[in-house]
Motif scaffolding. Sequence first.
Motif, PDB file in Angstrom:
ATOM      1  N   LEU A 114       1.049  -0.843  -0.196  1.00 22.95           N
ATOM      2  CA  LEU A 114       0.176   0.579  -0.112  1.00 22.95           C
ATOM      3  C   LEU A 114       1.182   1.181   0.335  1.00 22.95           C
ATOM      4  O   LEU A 114       1.811   1.263   0.440  1.00 22.95           O
ATOM      5  N   ALA A 115       0.731   2.221  -0.501  1.00 24.13           N
ATOM      6  CA  ALA A 115       1.062   3.460  -0.776  1.00 24.13           C
ATOM      7  C   ALA A 115       1.341   4.200   1.196  1.00 24.13           C
ATOM      8  O   ALA A 115       0.761   4.548   1.969  1.00 24.13           O
ATOM      9  N   ARG A 169      -1.670   8.910   6.505  1.00 23.32           N
ATOM     10  CA  ARG A 169      -3.073   9.570   6.326  1.00 23.32           C
ATOM     11  C   ARG A 169      -3.728   8.693   7.025  1.00 23.32           C
ATOM     12  O   ARG A 169      -4.592   9.468   7.952  1.00 23.32           O
ATOM     13  N   ARG A 170      -4.352   8.036   6.837  1.00 31.55           N
ATOM     14  CA  ARG A 170      -5.556   7.135   7.602  1.00 31.55           C
ATOM     15  C   ARG A 170      -4.845   7.050   9.172  1.00 31.55           C
ATOM     16  O   ARG A 170      -6.127   6.451   9.765  1.00 31.55           O
ATOM     17  N   LEU A 186      -7.561   8.010  12.350  1.00 30.60           N
ATOM     18  CA  LEU A 186      -8.432   7.112  13.661  1.00 30.60           C
ATOM     19  C   LEU A 186      -7.180   7.194  14.323  1.00 30.60           C
ATOM     20  O   LEU A 186      -7.832   6.701  15.831  1.00 30.60           O
ATOM     21  N   TYR A 187      -6.135   7.502  14.620  1.00 24.09           N
ATOM     22  CA  TYR A 187      -5.791   8.137  15.985  1.00 24.09           C
ATOM     23  C   TYR A 187      -4.963   9.518  15.863  1.00 24.09           C
ATOM     24  O   TYR A 187      -3.559   9.496  15.749  1.00 24.09           O
ATOM     25  N   PRO A 188      -6.025  10.264  16.346  1.00 26.87           N
ATOM     26  CA  PRO A 188      -5.193  11.856  15.773  1.00 26.87           C
ATOM     27  C   PRO A 188      -4.216  12.228  17.099  1.00 26.87           C
ATOM     28  O   PRO A 188      -3.693  13.027  17.018  1.00 26.87           O
ATOM     29  N   ASP A 189      -4.181  11.454  17.731  1.00 26.71           N
ATOM     30  CA  ASP A 189      -3.355  10.766  19.149  1.00 26.71           C
ATOM     31  C   ASP A 189      -1.845  11.083  19.167  1.00 26.71           C
ATOM     32  O   ASP A 189      -0.961  11.121  20.183  1.00 26.71           O
ATOM     33  N   ARG A 190      -1.810   9.892  17.976  1.00 24.52           N
ATOM     34  CA  ARG A 190      -0.496   8.841  18.901  1.00 24.52           C
ATOM     35  C   ARG A 190       0.651   9.787  17.815  1.00 24.52           C
ATOM     36  O   ARG A 190       0.302  10.500  16.351  1.00 24.52           O
ATOM     37  N   ILE A 205       3.055   5.626  15.325  1.00 26.01           N
ATOM     38  CA  ILE A 205       2.156   5.167  14.109  1.00 26.01           C
ATOM     39  C   ILE A 205       2.899   4.350  13.341  1.00 26.01           C
ATOM     40  O   ILE A 205       2.270   3.235  12.448  1.00 26.01           O
ATOM     41  N   LEU A 206       4.156   4.520  12.838  1.00 25.81           N
ATOM     42  CA  LEU A 206       5.422   3.387  12.798  1.00 25.81           C
ATOM     43  C   LEU A 206       5.243   2.080  12.958  1.00 25.81           C
ATOM     44  O   LEU A 206       5.093   1.292  12.490  1.00 25.81           O
ATOM     45  N   LEU A 207       4.975   2.410  14.302  1.00 23.10           N
ATOM     46  CA  LEU A 207       5.199   1.169  15.275  1.00 23.10           C
ATOM     47  C   LEU A 207       3.623   0.058  14.608  1.00 23.10           C
ATOM     48  O   LEU A 207       3.651  -0.816  14.534  1.00 23.10           O
ATOM     49  N   ALA A 208       2.491   0.906  14.925  1.00 21.58           N
ATOM     50  CA  ALA A 208       1.482   0.186  15.006  1.00 21.58           C
ATOM     51  C   ALA A 208       1.855   0.239  13.535  1.00 21.58           C
ATOM     52  O   ALA A 208       0.623  -1.437  13.130  1.00 21.58           O
ATOM     53  N   ALA A 209       1.263   0.729  12.584  1.00 25.04           N
ATOM     54  CA  ALA A 209       1.342   0.274  11.070  1.00 25.04           C
ATOM     55  C   ALA A 209       2.368  -0.499  10.025  1.00 25.04           C
ATOM     56  O   ALA A 209       1.730  -1.302   9.529  1.00 25.04           O
TER      57      ALA A 209
END
Length: 518
Positions: free
Chosen positions: A356-357, A363-364, A368-372, A377-381
């Motif tokens: 995926l791009a 962006r997505r 979903l998680y504006p406070d992260r 986000i690197l870890l989660a994604a």
Amino acid sequence: MILIGRRTLVAGLATASIAAPARTRPRSSPIANTRYGKVRGTVEGDVLVFRGVRYGADTATTRFRRAVSPRPWSGIADASRYAAAAPQTRASEPTSEDCLFLNIWTPALDAGKRPVMVYLHGGAHAHGSGSDPLYDGGNLVRRGDVVVVTLNHRLAAMGYAYLAQLGGPTESGNVGNLDIILALQWVRDNIAQFGGNADRVMIFGQSGGGAKVVTLMAMPEARPLFHAAATMSGQHVTAAGPIHASTRAGAWMKQAGAPDLATLNQLPIEKLVEAMAMTDPLEGKGEISFTSTLDHGVLPRHPFVPDAPREAAHIPLIVGNTHDETALWIEKILRAGDTTWDNLPQRLAKEMVKDLAPDYVVRRYRELYPDRSPSQILLAASTAGRSWPGHLIQAEERARIGAPTWMYQLDFPCPEAGGILGAFHTLDIPLVFDNVDAEGSRTGTSPEARRLAGQMADAFIALARTGDPNNRAIPGWPQYDLAQRPTMLFDRTVRVDNDPRREERLLFAVAPYIKPGG
């Protein structure tokens, strides 16, 4: 890769909700009979331990071919120390082609008919052994009155180089798995002499070990030898394809200086191991990758493509993963804390398997998680786009054929660095073995960690004993289905959540999962 250290004794009796009966132990060294001869073990606290028990002959005489059973011996063989690990790069313990040995922990040598828990070590099919301190079976024995077995088998090119298309043995791409089958046959024929029940064998493994578990479920020769299974972060859904596997085998032979198979069979093992350190010719990074191979013989199909094998539908299976798998590989980046919104897409692109791009994914996730933070986000994604999809496919495909399957997610975070590493790949090993005190454990030894270890251990013991992980130490654990997707979350508070991280799952569901290197 899990580095192998020297064993430290885990002392003390774990508080058990599945209690083992009290016994008085003789202090003399125990002697057990096998079909091949007698072995002398040790007594550690209230557990009898047999290390380095031979289950196969020296594989130097059967390179790239199916191993054979050992010759019977006279006298009493010493089983007080671990035997050599399989030849491998970056070894941190003695290695040898004479490596087909297993280790046993048992409460007694009586006719106890206890469940047998056989653990397959991780290390990406290339590293490790059954002697890691985290795999000490003593606490599982104390908790649940079970017999625990760990083992060594051939790894990397010696266990998985597919030479059939190059004129070599047909089974060469899976002899490491055939070693495991030989060990399970040894368990079938001998474990009663160690207090175990050959009709109640469970196999479980983490990472590469978990991949071996699900691969064995797709191997007709293996399936009759075990009766329950659990894969911990073993996300493989496919084996290596024979064309790619042949390309790797040919590149490795060239690197080793072997123009033909006759030369390959005669080269010293040190030369072959040195060649295993070469860069993978297909991925262009890392060591050359050898893994189970679709050989249309001993492995006639992929573990979960095009579906879950119906022939294994009767085998109950736990599918487990950790919430933050990739932290193990990007730990330095997370600790540095220098991930920004600008460099996040580039860093994420290097970690995702699903195509995926990365800017779209970022962006997505921010929606979903504006406070992260960017690091979070690197870890989660990276986890959702790399490690998690394989586990989901396993559970989904089993659900489609109505096979008994339970899914868990470890949420309990490593206490280091303020918890920023989360629950990373391998963190569930000391919890399942109830070995939070062992060398190499990174769970911490807090009351919460100890309590969770007991709960996870009891679930695995229950699966081994009854074919169902439910027991009084945990809430009711429903079987996985596609409507609710119930998942046991192992954390400070253990609970069931339906379809956890649903939006992340749907985000990555639009792209196929293709296992790297297949």
